[in-house]
Write a protein that holds these residues in place. Structure first.
Motif, PDB file in Angstrom:
ATOM      1  N   LEU A  15       0.826  -1.205   0.000  1.00 42.55           N
ATOM      2  CA  LEU A  15       0.000   0.000   0.000  1.00 42.55           C
ATOM      3  C   LEU A  15       0.863   1.259   0.000  1.00 42.55           C
ATOM      4  O   LEU A  15       0.601   2.215  -0.739  1.00 42.55           O
ATOM      5  N   LEU A  39      -6.543   7.358 -10.058  1.00 42.98           N
ATOM      6  CA  LEU A  39      -7.746   6.609  -9.665  1.00 42.98           C
ATOM      7  C   LEU A  39      -7.539   5.104  -9.830  1.00 42.98           C
ATOM      8  O   LEU A  39      -8.036   4.313  -9.018  1.00 42.98           O
ATOM      9  N   ALA A  42      -5.638   4.011  -6.921  1.00 41.73           N
ATOM     10  CA  ALA A  42      -6.541   4.050  -5.762  1.00 41.73           C
ATOM     11  C   ALA A  42      -7.428   2.805  -5.729  1.00 41.73           C
ATOM     12  O   ALA A  42      -7.677   2.229  -4.656  1.00 41.73           O
ATOM     13  N   LEU A  43      -7.882   2.382  -6.909  1.00 43.24           N
ATOM     14  CA  LEU A  43      -8.746   1.199  -7.003  1.00 43.24           C
ATOM     15  C   LEU A  43      -7.993  -0.050  -6.531  1.00 43.24           C
ATOM     16  O   LEU A  43      -8.547  -0.881  -5.795  1.00 43.24           O
ATOM     17  N   LYS A  45      -5.413  -0.053  -4.430  1.00 48.20           N
ATOM     18  CA  LYS A  45      -5.220   0.086  -2.986  1.00 48.20           C
ATOM     19  C   LYS A  45      -6.502  -0.281  -2.224  1.00 48.20           C
ATOM     20  O   LYS A  45      -6.471  -1.023  -1.233  1.00 48.20           O
ATOM     21  N   ALA A  46      -7.646   0.244  -2.698  1.00 50.05           N
ATOM     22  CA  ALA A  46      -8.922  -0.015  -2.023  1.00 50.05           C
ATOM     23  C   ALA A  46      -9.245  -1.509  -2.050  1.00 50.05           C
ATOM     24  O   ALA A  46      -9.756  -2.067  -1.066  1.00 50.05           O
ATOM     25  N   VAL A  49      -7.157  -3.282   0.568  1.00 49.80           N
ATOM     26  CA  VAL A  49      -7.702  -3.042   1.912  1.00 49.80           C
ATOM     27  C   VAL A  49      -8.956  -3.896   2.124  1.00 49.80           C
ATOM     28  O   VAL A  49      -9.106  -4.562   3.155  1.00 49.80           O
ATOM     29  N   ALA A  50      -9.868  -3.901   1.138  1.00 48.29           N
ATOM     30  CA  ALA A  50     -11.142  -4.615   1.299  1.00 48.29           C
ATOM     31  C   ALA A  50     -10.925  -6.129   1.375  1.00 48.29           C
ATOM     32  O   ALA A  50     -11.519  -6.801   2.218  1.00 48.29           O
ATOM     33  N   PHE A  52      -8.059  -7.971   2.032  1.00 50.29           N
ATOM     34  CA  PHE A  52      -7.216  -8.507   3.113  1.00 50.29           C
ATOM     35  C   PHE A  52      -7.518  -7.871   4.467  1.00 50.29           C
ATOM     36  O   PHE A  52      -7.885  -8.565   5.412  1.00 50.29           O
ATOM     37  N   PHE A  53      -7.397  -6.536   4.576  1.00 52.85           N
ATOM     38  CA  PHE A  53      -7.608  -5.896   5.875  1.00 52.85           C
ATOM     39  C   PHE A  53      -9.062  -6.051   6.347  1.00 52.85           C
ATOM     40  O   PHE A  53      -9.329  -6.184   7.536  1.00 52.85           O
ATOM     41  N   MET A  54     -10.008  -6.011   5.399  1.00 53.33           N
ATOM     42  CA  MET A  54     -11.422  -6.133   5.784  1.00 53.33           C
ATOM     43  C   MET A  54     -11.895  -7.583   5.669  1.00 53.33           C
ATOM     44  O   MET A  54     -13.096  -7.856   5.765  1.00 53.33           O
TER      45      MET A  54
END
Lengths: 89, 210
Positions: A15, A39, A42-43, A45-46, A49-50, A52-54
């Motif tokens: 990230l 963008l 960003a997609l 990165k998001a 996050v969604a 693995f982290f979420m």
């Protein structure tokens, strides 16, 4: 796929690297291309996050459906509005 | 992992956990649309007035935005470690990761406040004090800054709520026998990551739109 600290650390490093790439490319490229690159990163990165982290990688289908549902509704909102604005005579 | 007490409407701890997590995702879907209206407004005006938006974006402090992005991404990592510690039953270690998360979030807000002040000093706040003479198209440039202030402001409000939740959990975890708060920490983590994802998109839209 198992969750362990190693995976999460790797995602965190990715990230930060993506952020650095995003800033460098953002300075090099301006205009619509620069924003599009920003963008796109960003997609990625998001998504990291969604997934693995979420914990979406390990959640059941119902939970994933709600995550996708929000995105789908947002796509309809933006797509429908743009379709209206840019087809007016 | 220490299992939480099971509320009477649930059969198993797993069912109780899935309900909490899916419930948070349902809430986050509504949050996507809450921010979505503003993202839609941004998209429409960015397409209509590309030059004014590019000119306005150059006036923002890219480096402050980048440092803040790094802080938030790091705070998402400390949050995920807190959730993991709860899962392993290490609640005092989880509390330390929660405090780190709140600290990183607080630093983000501090930098954002300094940045708002610098924007104010530069005459970028829409209204009578706006430095209209610096721009060829002041009306449309102000539109960019209206969206910037509302969207980053709404994001900052979410951060304040998130920091409040995280500090409350860190406080509760100080008491021994609080290992059953795993679902609470995990659901709060989802909210925190969502706020991070919103910023991940705000960063290019405002700072890299030059």
């Amino acid at each position: 796929m198992m969750r362990n600290s190693g995976h999460f650390n790797l995602v965190a490093v990715s990230l930060i690297l993506l952020l650095v790439i995003s800033v460098v490319l953002g300075i090099l490229f301006t205009g619509p291309l620069g924003l599009a690159i920003g963008l796109a990163i960003a997609l990625v990165k998001a998504t990291l996050v969604a997934v693995f982290f979420m914990h979406l990688a390990w959640e059941n289908a119902a939970t994933r459906l709600f995550a996708l549902g929000g995105i789908l509704m947002l796509a309809l909102l933006i797509g429908g509005t743009l379709g209206d604005y840019f087809t007016r005579g | 992992m220490i299992e939480p007490p099971i509320a009477h409407q649930f059969e198993t701890a797993a069912q109780q956990r899935d309900s909490a997590i899916t419930g948070m995702w349902v809430f986050l879907a509504t949050e996507v649309l809450f921010f979505g209206g503003l993202f839609t407004a941004y998209t429409v005006y960015r397409v209509l007035y590309p030059h004014a938006f590019a000119q306005a974006s150059e006036h923002l402090y890219l480096w402050l935005g980048a440092v803040n992005t790094a802080l938030l991404l790091t705070s998402s990592w400390t949050m995920v470690r807190a959730v993991q510690c709860m899962h392993d039953g290490a609640s005092s270690k989880a509390a330390r990761f929660l405090l780190a998360t709140a600290g990183l979030g607080g630093t983000f807000l501090l930098i954002k406040a300094v940045e708002y002040y610098l924007d104010y000093r530069d005459g970028l706040i829409p209204g009578s004090a706006f430095h209209a003479h610096e721009f060829a198209d002041p009306g449309r440039v102000q539109l960019f800054f209206v969206l910037y202030l509302i969207m980053t402001g709404l994001h900052a409000l979410h951060m304040v709520v998130g920091i409040g939740l995280i500090l409350t959990l860190a406080w509760l975890l100080r008491t021994p026998g609080s290992q059953h708060l795993g679902n609470h920490v995990e659901a709060t983590g989802l909210y925190w990551h969502f706020v991070d994802v919103v910023w991940i998109f705000l960063f290019p839209l405002f700072y890299l739109a030059r």
